[in-house]
Design a protein around this motif. Structure first.
Motif, PDB file in Angstrom:
ATOM      1  N   GLU A 147      55.343  55.168 105.541  1.00  0.00           N
ATOM      2  CA  GLU A 147      53.913  55.419 105.378  1.00  0.00           C
ATOM      3  C   GLU A 147      53.601  56.896 105.219  1.00  0.00           C
ATOM      4  OE1 GLU A 147      49.875  53.938 107.753  1.00  0.00           O
ATOM      5  OE2 GLU A 147      51.783  54.110 108.828  1.00  0.00           O
TER       6      GLU A 147
ATOM      7  N   THR B 236      42.583  67.330 115.506  1.00  0.00           N
ATOM      8  CA  THR B 236      42.521  66.123 114.693  1.00  0.00           C
ATOM      9  C   THR B 236      42.921  64.937 115.558  1.00  0.00           C
ATOM     10  OG1 THR B 236      43.241  65.117 112.595  1.00  0.00           O
ATOM     11  CG2 THR B 236      44.914  66.248 113.890  1.00  0.00           C
TER      12      THR B 236
ATOM     13  N   ALA C  87      43.295  58.997 113.188  1.00  0.00           N
ATOM     14  CA  ALA C  87      42.605  58.644 111.947  1.00  0.00           C
ATOM     15  C   ALA C  87      42.557  59.831 110.996  1.00  0.00           C
ATOM     16  CB  ALA C  87      41.194  58.149 112.256  1.00  0.00           C
ATOM     17  N   GLY C  88      42.333  61.032 111.544  1.00  0.00           N
ATOM     18  CA  GLY C  88      42.290  62.219 110.702  1.00  0.00           C
ATOM     19  C   GLY C  88      43.632  62.543 110.071  1.00  0.00           C
TER      20      GLY C  88
ATOM     21  N   PHE D 285      45.997  60.360 109.209  1.00  0.00           N
ATOM     22  CA  PHE D 285      46.287  59.447 108.104  1.00  0.00           C
ATOM     23  C   PHE D 285      45.309  59.627 106.953  1.00  0.00           C
ATOM     24  CE2 PHE D 285      48.676  57.467 111.522  1.00  0.00           C
ATOM     25  CZ  PHE D 285      49.857  57.162 110.872  1.00  0.00           C
ATOM     26  N   ALA D 286      44.097  60.054 107.246  1.00  0.00           N
ATOM     27  CA  ALA D 286      43.133  60.320 106.181  1.00  0.00           C
ATOM     28  C   ALA D 286      43.561  61.515 105.338  1.00  0.00           C
ATOM     29  CB  ALA D 286      41.749  60.567 106.770  1.00  0.00           C
ATOM     30  N   ALA D 287      44.371  62.408 105.912  1.00  0.00           N
ATOM     31  CA  ALA D 287      44.807  63.603 105.184  1.00  0.00           C
ATOM     32  C   ALA D 287      45.916  63.322 104.179  1.00  0.00           C
ATOM     33  CB  ALA D 287      45.269  64.662 106.178  1.00  0.00           C
TER      34      ALA D 287
END
Length: 417
Positions: A128, A212, A215-216, A218-220
Motif C-alpha cells: 500500500e 499528522t 489518515a493524513g 495515507f492521504a499524502a
C-alpha cells in the motif's frame, strides 16, 4: 474460485530508531493492524529479535538463523509470517517496521518474487505504501558521509560493507511519503537537505511526524506512488521531474554519450563520482564488455558497479516485446544503426564537485575516434579491471575473484533468492 482480497501492507524505513518506532506506534493505532519489527542488531551472532504487535498482543520472539543476514531473515521468517498474518481474519493491515539496515526495494522485490509454499507472498498482500522516516538533524550528514554501516553497528550481515549514505539514499528513493522527524540544526542545513531531497526524491510528499495522524499519512500518498515498484535499470533516470537549476550548492548534472568507455580509463576516472558528489545513478557502455550494460551507483563515499543485463541490441538481449514500454521508447529515441541502444547515461547530483570537471573526466574515458574505428574485436581484448563487479576503494582488482555485492540494487535483489 476467486482469491480472497489481499491485505494492505505498509513498509516503514529509516536510519533513526526512535522516529521509526514512533511512526510504527502511530500506525498500530487500529485494532486490526499487525506491526512486525525484526531487530538485526545481533545478527552477526545469528540472532534476530522479532516483535509482533496485534491489538493487545505484544510478542517478542528470538530467532536463531543458520546464516545471519537480512536475506535469510526475509526468506526464513518475514515472508512466511506475512502470509500467516494475511490469512488471519482479524488482520486488516500489516505494517513492517524495517530494521535500520534494511532498504525497502529488496524487501518489496522479495515479496513479489520469492516463493513461499510455491507462491509469492504478493498473492496475499498488496503493498500500500512505503513511508521513509528522516531525522532532520542527522539525515543530510548521513546521506553525504563516508561512514560504513559497520562503524555505526548497523550492518545487515557480518559481510555488509554498505555505507550509511547508500542506505540513507536508497530508503528515500523508495519512499511514497517522506516523514520528517525533529528539526535541522540550522536553517542552512534544512535548506540544503531539502535541495538534496528535491533531486533524489522529486515529487515525493513530505509530512511532519507529530503533526499528522494516520489518515493524513495515507492521504499524502500520491496517485502515481511507486508502492514498492522495483527500479528498472533501463528505464528513465529523471523520474519525477527534479529541478535542473542549482540550489544551496546542490546541482543535477546528466552525462550522455553514444560511444563506449575504455575500461582502464574509466577505472582511473571514476573517483570523480565520489568527491563532492551526493549521488550517481545510471548506465554505462564499456568497450571490453559491449553486450552488457553496466549499472553505476554512488552515494557519499560509497561506489558500486555491476551488470544491469544485456542491451536490446546485444545477441543475448531480450525481445522488444519482453521489456517495458518505457524501455522501448527510450531505446527508440537513441537508437543507433550500428550500436543500437548502447549509450552512456549517468545522472549525478553534486555538492561541491564541479560538473565541468566531471564531464571532462568522463569524456576523457571515452574511446577516441581511432579506438572506435578498431571495432568490437579489438575492444574485447582491452585489459578490463571491472569483471562483473567493482567496489571502491580497490587496491588491485586482479587479487579479487569475486567482490561483495552490497551496493548495487540488482545484486541486492538477486541475493534474496
Amino acid at each position: 474460485m476467486p482469491l480472497p482480497p489481499r491485505v494492505p501492507l505498509v513498509l516503514v524505513s529509516g536510519l533513526a530508531p526512535a522516529p521509526n518506532d514512533e511512526l510504527a506506534a502511530l500506525l498500530h493505532g487500529g485494532p486490526g493492524t499487525a506491526v512486525v519489527h525484526h531487530d538485526l542488531r545481533e545478527i552477526s551472532s545469528g540472532v534476530v529479535r522479532r516483535r509482533l504487535r496485534l491489538g493487545a498482543r505484544d510478542e517478542l520472539t528470538v530467532l536463531e538463523l543458520a546464516h545471519g543476514c537480512v536475506n535469510c531473515t526475509l526468506r526464513e521468517d518475514l515472508l512466511p509470517l506475512l502470509r500467516r498474518l494475511a490469512r488471519m481474519p482479524e488482520v486488516d493491515r500489516i505494517v513492517v517496521r524495517l530494521d535500520e539496515a534494511m532498504e525497502p526495494e529488496p524487501v518489496s522485490w522479495a515479496i513479489g518474487n520469492v516463493l513461499v509454499d510455491d507462491r509469492p507472498v504478493v498473492d496475499d498482500v498488496e503493498l500500500e505504501a512505503v513511508f521513509t522516516v528522516l531525522d532532520c538533524a542527522t539525515w543530510l550528514a548521513d546521506a553525504t558521509g563516508d561512514e560504513l554501516l559497520a562503524e555505526r553497528g548497523l550492518q545487515g550481515s557480518p559481510e555488509d560493507e554498505r555505507t550509511v549514505a547508500q542506505v540513507a539514499l536508497a530508503q528515500v528513493e523508495s519512499a511514497d511519503v517522506l516523514v520528517l522527524a525533529g528539526a535541522a540544526t540550522d536553517a542552512w542545513g534544512a535548506a540544503k537537505a531539502a535541495a538534496v531531497l528535491d533531486r533524489v526524491a522529486p515529487g515525493v510528499p513530505r509530512v511532519e511526524l507529530g503533526h499528522t495522524d494516520v489518515a493524513g499519512l495515507f492521504a499524502a500518498i500520491p496517485a502515481d506512488a511507486r508502492r514498492g515498484e522495483v527500479t528498472d535499470m533501463h528505464g528513465a533516470l529523471l523520474r519525477g521531474g527534479p529541478p535542473l537549476q542549482a540550489d544551496c550548492g546542490i546541482e543535477l548534472y546528466t552525462f550522455t554519450a553514444q560511444r563506449p568507455f575504455h575500461p582502464e580509463r574509466l577505472h582511473d576516472a571514476i573517483d570523480v563520482l565520489l568527491d563532492g558528489v551526493v549521488r550517481t545513478r545510471g548506465r554505462a557502455w564499456v568497450a571490453s564488455q559491449p553486450d552488457v550494460a553496466f549499472w553505476i551507483e554512488s552515494a557519499g563515499g560509497g561506489l558500486g558497479i555491476g551488470h544491469a543485463g544485456p542491451w536490446l541490441a546485444s545477441p543475448s538481449g531480450p525481445d522488444w516485446a519482453e521489456v517495458s514500454p518505457e524501455r522501448r521508447t527510450l531505446a527508440s529515441l537513441r537508437w543507433d544503426p550500428v550500436y543500437g541502444d548502447r549509450a552512456q547515461e549517468l545522472v549525478v547530483i553534486t555538492d561541491q564537485a564541479s560538473p565541468d570537471e566531471i564531464e571532462a573526466a568522463l569524456k576523457g574515458a571515452l574511446l577516441t575516434d581511432a579506438e572506435l574505428a578498431e571495432g568490437e574485436d579489438a575492444w574485447r581484448a582491452y585489459p578490463d579491471p571491472f569483471g562483473e563487479w567493482h567496489e571502491d576503494p580497490c587496491e588491485d582488482f586482479a587479487e579479487t575473484d569475486e567482490i561483495e555485492r552490497h551496493a548495487n540494487a540488482a545484486n541486492r535483489k538477486d541475493e534474496t533468492q
